[in-house]
Design a protein around this motif. Structure first.
Motif, PDB file in Angstrom:
ATOM      1  N   ALA A  19       4.373 -15.301   0.151  1.00 63.22           N
ATOM      2  CA  ALA A  19       5.704 -15.225   0.775  1.00 63.22           C
ATOM      3  C   ALA A  19       6.735 -15.053  -0.320  1.00 63.22           C
ATOM      4  CB  ALA A  19       5.994 -16.485   1.574  1.00 63.22           C
ATOM      5  N   ARG A  65       6.228  -5.642   7.705  1.00 62.11           N
ATOM      6  CA  ARG A  65       7.077  -5.364   6.550  1.00 62.11           C
ATOM      7  C   ARG A  65       7.372  -3.868   6.417  1.00 62.11           C
ATOM      8  NH1 ARG A  65      10.283  -6.099   3.180  1.00 62.11           N
ATOM      9  NH2 ARG A  65      10.236  -7.275   1.247  1.00 62.11           N
ATOM     10  N   TYR A  98      -1.542 -12.913 -13.130  1.00 60.09           N
ATOM     11  CA  TYR A  98      -0.361 -12.681 -12.301  1.00 60.09           C
ATOM     12  C   TYR A  98       0.890 -12.696 -13.181  1.00 60.09           C
ATOM     13  CZ  TYR A  98      -3.425 -13.606  -8.292  1.00 60.09           C
ATOM     14  OH  TYR A  98      -4.449 -13.568  -7.369  1.00 60.09           O
ATOM     15  N   LYS A 109      -7.443 -18.570 -11.929  1.00 62.33           N
ATOM     16  CA  LYS A 109      -8.505 -17.552 -12.014  1.00 62.33           C
ATOM     17  C   LYS A 109      -8.511 -16.950 -13.411  1.00 62.33           C
ATOM     18  CE  LYS A 109      -7.313 -15.782  -7.467  1.00 62.33           C
ATOM     19  NZ  LYS A 109      -5.914 -15.875  -7.718  1.00 62.33           N
ATOM     20  N   TYR A 151      -1.143  -7.558   2.371  1.00 57.14           N
ATOM     21  CA  TYR A 151       0.014  -7.403   1.460  1.00 57.14           C
ATOM     22  C   TYR A 151       1.340  -7.251   2.209  1.00 57.14           C
ATOM     23  CZ  TYR A 151      -4.193  -5.150  -0.436  1.00 57.14           C
ATOM     24  OH  TYR A 151      -5.490  -4.813  -0.737  1.00 57.14           O
ATOM     25  N   SER A 159       0.477 -16.755  -5.384  1.00 57.95           N
ATOM     26  CA  SER A 159       1.653 -16.481  -6.213  1.00 57.95           C
ATOM     27  C   SER A 159       1.655 -15.080  -6.818  1.00 57.95           C
ATOM     28  CB  SER A 159       1.729 -17.528  -7.332  1.00 57.95           C
ATOM     29  OG  SER A 159       0.452 -17.725  -7.880  1.00 57.95           O
ATOM     30  N   GLY A 173       9.596  -3.954  -0.125  1.00 59.72           N
ATOM     31  CA  GLY A 173       8.356  -4.714  -0.190  1.00 59.72           C
ATOM     32  C   GLY A 173       7.615  -4.325  -1.457  1.00 59.72           C
TER      33      GLY A 173
HETATM   34  N1  NAP Z   1      -8.850 -13.073  -5.721  1.00 60.52           N
HETATM   35  C1  NAP Z   1      -8.209 -11.926  -5.733  1.00 60.52           C
HETATM   36  O1  NAP Z   1      -8.673 -10.926  -6.275  1.00 60.52           O
HETATM   37  C2  NAP Z   1      -6.866 -11.859  -5.086  1.00 60.52           C
HETATM   38  C3  NAP Z   1      -6.225 -10.607  -4.911  1.00 60.52           C
HETATM   39  C4  NAP Z   1      -4.991 -10.588  -4.303  1.00 60.52           C
HETATM   40  C5  NAP Z   1      -4.400 -11.772  -3.862  1.00 60.52           C
HETATM   41  N2  NAP Z   1      -5.018 -12.979  -4.086  1.00 60.52           N
HETATM   42  C6  NAP Z   1      -4.379 -14.257  -3.716  1.00 60.52           C
HETATM   43  O2  NAP Z   1      -3.984 -14.192  -2.363  1.00 60.52           O
HETATM   44  C7  NAP Z   1      -2.590 -14.480  -2.284  1.00 60.52           C
HETATM   45  C8  NAP Z   1      -1.986 -13.804  -1.110  1.00 60.52           C
HETATM   46  O3  NAP Z   1      -2.062 -12.383  -1.250  1.00 60.52           O
HETATM   47  P1  NAP Z   1      -0.936 -11.509  -0.577  1.00 60.52           P
HETATM   48  O4  NAP Z   1       0.375 -11.912  -1.146  1.00 60.52           O
HETATM   49  O5  NAP Z   1      -1.358 -10.088  -0.623  1.00 60.52           O
HETATM   50  O6  NAP Z   1      -1.031 -12.078   0.931  1.00 60.52           O
HETATM   51  P2  NAP Z   1      -0.516 -11.535   2.314  1.00 60.52           P
HETATM   52  O7  NAP Z   1      -0.314 -12.769   3.116  1.00 60.52           O
HETATM   53  O8  NAP Z   1      -1.443 -10.502   2.833  1.00 60.52           O
HETATM   54  O9  NAP Z   1       0.871 -10.813   2.013  1.00 60.52           O
HETATM   55  C9  NAP Z   1       1.985 -11.588   1.653  1.00 60.52           C
HETATM   56  C10 NAP Z   1       3.200 -10.690   1.581  1.00 60.52           C
HETATM   57  O10 NAP Z   1       3.493 -10.170   2.874  1.00 60.52           O
HETATM   58  C11 NAP Z   1       4.908 -10.159   3.071  1.00 60.52           C
HETATM   59  N3  NAP Z   1       5.208 -11.136   4.129  1.00 60.52           N
HETATM   60  C12 NAP Z   1       4.614 -12.355   4.314  1.00 60.52           C
HETATM   61  N4  NAP Z   1       5.092 -12.956   5.400  1.00 60.52           N
HETATM   62  C13 NAP Z   1       6.014 -12.107   5.922  1.00 60.52           C
HETATM   63  C14 NAP Z   1       6.853 -12.168   7.055  1.00 60.52           C
HETATM   64  N5  NAP Z   1       6.812 -13.216   7.857  1.00 60.52           N
HETATM   65  N6  NAP Z   1       7.668 -11.123   7.289  1.00 60.52           N
HETATM   66  C15 NAP Z   1       7.688 -10.037   6.458  1.00 60.52           C
HETATM   67  N7  NAP Z   1       6.916  -9.927   5.367  1.00 60.52           N
HETATM   68  C16 NAP Z   1       6.091 -10.959   5.104  1.00 60.52           C
HETATM   69  C17 NAP Z   1       5.520 -10.531   1.739  1.00 60.52           C
HETATM   70  O11 NAP Z   1       5.658  -9.326   1.003  1.00 60.52           O
HETATM   71  P3  NAP Z   1       6.783  -9.113  -0.096  1.00 60.52           P
HETATM   72  O12 NAP Z   1       6.466 -10.083  -1.200  1.00 60.52           O
HETATM   73  O13 NAP Z   1       6.604  -7.695  -0.483  1.00 60.52           O
HETATM   74  O14 NAP Z   1       8.080  -9.450   0.555  1.00 60.52           O
HETATM   75  C18 NAP Z   1       4.446 -11.430   1.165  1.00 60.52           C
HETATM   76  O15 NAP Z   1       4.537 -11.595  -0.210  1.00 60.52           O
HETATM   77  C19 NAP Z   1      -2.036 -14.018  -3.632  1.00 60.52           C
HETATM   78  O16 NAP Z   1      -0.784 -14.574  -3.932  1.00 60.52           O
HETATM   79  C20 NAP Z   1      -3.123 -14.506  -4.543  1.00 60.52           C
HETATM   80  O17 NAP Z   1      -2.960 -15.886  -4.794  1.00 60.52           O
HETATM   81  C21 NAP Z   1      -6.238 -13.025  -4.670  1.00 60.52           C
END
Ligand code: NAP
Length: 353
Positions: free
Chosen positions: A297, A227, A61, A89, A221, A27, A236
């Protein structure tokens, strides 16, 4: 693009008894800030209908607003609590850098957990992660606090995020010696650009102590979702001013070069008849050490696309992996260039990941 979504796979989370969906939903940088409540509910509804059972969040977040948005969505959707897992977290808090309002002291761990449960409207968390290591607090205090939360029933399991394997081993040693509950899962970044830790030291740790692996940002990301493929990125999160630090962490000073390699990988995905996000996520899931990949997403369409990765995991064979390495410019065992993990450990006022 074929919109049929294959059935979800479930994996055991480390040595816990939890069965977790191979794809889970986070999220960060979406719910509570970039995405409204209707879209949040629609994304969650689709995820749950397709078998996603873990929803990841963090106090930091959107400074608590992501947890609040998730809580509203859970109430609206009304799923039985037994049918889904929620992770939180603790570390950065929601009040900036005031004494005791962040970090891994017993005080902040307890207060952070209570505040998270309140915002989510839940009685307990299935997983609770220490979002980073806290150099300022004795490790035994943190291990004891997390262990006590388990015993109080506020959390079922606890884990770490971006801790070194040495720090995780130490936490396990202290827990064993003092009769506390040990950490059972590490949350770590894993994607085409950032992979050495998961494929190196974490592998050994997993074999030794059975730590579970929940990996984050499998699409880097959105870079590997295509993207940012068409000219200048648009709309984005890497375009947002408040995430300028993330753009710097993800792309660094060689932005044009990294984007060129990202686009080469995404072009390869299209060439083999799939989408960039599916190939990127399938590549992550082909690693048997990964228990769950936490994706994000900002719309149901994005998630629908990404979930299709499940159908092509088997296609990531040696031949395709080699072609991906070539597109990434990683032939000859070159180390990863990403400095994302270090950058993501920036001070809380700079960072809201
Ligand atoms: N533990 C940690 O330190 C840490 C750090 C970071 C993240 N996380 C966790 O990991 C989760 C996922 O991270 P993330 O959001 O960076 O994951 P990601 O899967 O690498 O990126 C997701 C983003 O990619 C874009 N996207 C996804 N599917 C798409 C598609 N089919 N077509 C076009 N664009 C697409 C969207 O960007 P837009 O939103 O820009 O449209 C979406 O929000 C976070 O929400 C969090 O819960 C943990």
């Amino acid at each position: 693009m074929n919109s049929a979504i294959p059935p979800m796979l479930y994996r055991r989370l480390g040595r816990t008894g939890l069965e977790v969906s191979a794809i889970s939903l986070g999220s960060w940088a979406t719910f509570g800030e970039c995405v409204d409540d209707d879209t949040t509910a629609a994304v969650l509804d689709l995820a749950y209908a397709r078998g996603v059972n873990l929803f990841d969040c963090a106090e930091t977040y959107a400074r608590g607003a992501a947890e609040a948005a998730l809580g509203r969505a859970f109430r609206r959707l009304g799923w039985p609590r037994e049918t889904f897992l929620v992770s939180g977290k603790v570390f950065w808090g929601v009040h900036g850098r005031r004494p005791n309002t962040w970090g891994l002291s017993r005080k902040h761990v307890f207060e952070g957990c209570d505040a998270t449960l309140r915002r989510l409207g839940l009685d307990y968390l299935d997983l609770f992660f220490c979002h980073r290591y806290d150099e300022n607090v004795p490790l035994v205090e943190t291990v004891r606090a997390m262990s006590d939360l388990v015993r109080q029933g506020k959390i079922l399991h606890w884990g770490t995020s971006e801790w070194s394997t040495f720090q995780i081993r130490e936490a396990c040693r202290i827990a064993r010696a003092d009769g506390f509950v040990p950490p059972q899962v590490e949350q770590v970044q894993y994607n085409f650009l950032t992979r050495d830790k998961v494929e190196g030291e974490m592998r050994e740790l997993k074999a030794d102590v059975g730590i579970g692996l929940a990996v984050w940002s499998p699409l880097a990301y959105g870079l590997f979702a295509g993207r940012y493929d068409d000219g200048e990125p648009q709309n984005g999160r890497l375009d947002l001013r408040k995430y300028a630090w993330l753009r710097e962490a993800a792309l660094g000073s060689e932005e044009a070069d990294v984007l060129q390699r990202v686009r080469a990988v995404n072009a390869l995905a299209r060439e083999i008849g799939t989408t960039p996000s599916r190939m990127a996520l399938a590549w992550v899931l082909r690693n048997p050490d990964v228990d769950t990949a936490i994706t994000g997403a900002s719309s149901p369409n994005q998630l629908r696309d990404t979930l299709g990765a499940l159908a092509i995991v088997e296609r990531i064979d040696d031949g395709l992996s080699q072609r991906i390495e070539v597109a990434l410019g990683r032939t000859g065992g070159a180390p990863e260039r990403s400095n994302a993990i270090r950058e993501l450990a920036a001070p809380p006022d700079v960072l809201q990941q």
